[in-house]
Scaffold this motif. Sequence first.
Motif, PDB file in Angstrom:
ATOM      1  N   THR A  15       0.834  -1.196   0.000  1.00  0.00           N
ATOM      2  CA  THR A  15       0.000   0.000   0.000  1.00  0.00           C
ATOM      3  C   THR A  15       0.873   1.253   0.000  1.00  0.00           C
ATOM      4  O   THR A  15       0.348   2.361  -0.034  1.00  0.00           O
ATOM      5  N   GLU A  16       2.180   1.069   0.017  1.00  0.00           N
ATOM      6  CA  GLU A  16       3.112   2.192  -0.001  1.00  0.00           C
ATOM      7  C   GLU A  16       2.955   2.978  -1.302  1.00  0.00           C
ATOM      8  O   GLU A  16       2.761   2.388  -2.366  1.00  0.00           O
ATOM      9  N   ARG A  17       3.019   4.258  -1.249  1.00  0.00           N
ATOM     10  CA  ARG A  17       2.882   5.154  -2.408  1.00  0.00           C
ATOM     11  C   ARG A  17       1.537   5.006  -3.123  1.00  0.00           C
ATOM     12  O   ARG A  17       1.383   5.438  -4.258  1.00  0.00           O
TER      13      ARG A  17
ATOM     14  N   THR B 292       1.777   2.103   9.536  1.00  0.00           N
ATOM     15  CA  THR B 292       2.687   1.697   8.473  1.00  0.00           C
ATOM     16  C   THR B 292       1.898   1.116   7.304  1.00  0.00           C
ATOM     17  O   THR B 292       0.744   0.720   7.440  1.00  0.00           O
ATOM     18  N   SER B 293       2.555   1.045   6.163  1.00  0.00           N
ATOM     19  CA  SER B 293       1.941   0.467   4.966  1.00  0.00           C
ATOM     20  C   SER B 293       1.918  -1.051   5.080  1.00  0.00           C
ATOM     21  O   SER B 293       2.765  -1.650   5.743  1.00  0.00           O
ATOM     22  N   ALA B 294       0.961  -1.669   4.417  1.00  0.00           N
ATOM     23  CA  ALA B 294       0.905  -3.135   4.340  1.00  0.00           C
ATOM     24  C   ALA B 294       1.859  -3.575   3.231  1.00  0.00           C
ATOM     25  O   ALA B 294       2.038  -2.880   2.234  1.00  0.00           O
TER      26      ALA B 294
ATOM     27  N   LYS C  68      -2.498   3.643   4.460  1.00  0.00           N
ATOM     28  CA  LYS C  68      -2.283   4.198   5.795  1.00  0.00           C
ATOM     29  C   LYS C  68      -2.775   5.630   5.811  1.00  0.00           C
ATOM     30  O   LYS C  68      -2.889   6.278   4.762  1.00  0.00           O
ATOM     31  N   GLY C  69      -3.106   6.104   7.009  1.00  0.00           N
ATOM     32  CA  GLY C  69      -3.638   7.464   7.085  1.00  0.00           C
ATOM     33  C   GLY C  69      -3.441   8.104   8.441  1.00  0.00           C
ATOM     34  O   GLY C  69      -2.750   7.573   9.313  1.00  0.00           O
ATOM     35  N   MET C  70      -4.085   9.249   8.588  1.00  0.00           N
ATOM     36  CA  MET C  70      -3.971  10.029   9.826  1.00  0.00           C
ATOM     37  C   MET C  70      -4.521   9.264  11.017  1.00  0.00           C
ATOM     38  O   MET C  70      -5.256   8.306  10.861  1.00  0.00           O
ATOM     39  N   TRP C  71      -4.165   9.717  12.198  1.00  0.00           N
ATOM     40  CA  TRP C  71      -4.618   9.163  13.459  1.00  0.00           C
ATOM     41  C   TRP C  71      -4.160   7.721  13.647  1.00  0.00           C
ATOM     42  O   TRP C  71      -4.823   6.915  14.261  1.00  0.00           O
TER      43      TRP C  71
END
Length: 129
Positions: free
Chosen positions: A7-9, A107-109, A50-53
């Motif tokens: 899920t990165e980028r 973190t990204s998956a 990934k996101g806020m919080w």
Amino acid sequence: MLEELTTERKVSRVGQRFRMEIAESLMLNGKIVIPSGSPVQGEITEVRNKGMWGKSGHITARVLYATVGGRQVRLSGSFDDKGVTGTAGVVGAIILVPVVGFFVTGTSARIASGSVAGAFLDEDITVLP
């Protein structure tokens, strides 16, 4: 897995196809039904970036079919990965400075190339004696 899924980028999309291969020959009564190295097609079924919080990334995929002798043999199976949440960091940040929670992410998956996923035959196959 012949390709990395991540899920990165924000590059992974639902419906995206990817390549895999059979790791171990599938045998029945001493005969090879699907040889190792046979190409397999997979598909991404769910992506959450990934996101806020402190929200972590999540990716789910499924196995569609193997190609054997020019024929597609249906397979079924699914697998996923979930990044690590940043919840503790968000709670700590909110206590100190409430606005900081917007900037703390999980973190990204990631499902690495070379990972192993399980699958099952999803159709009957005729095996000659």
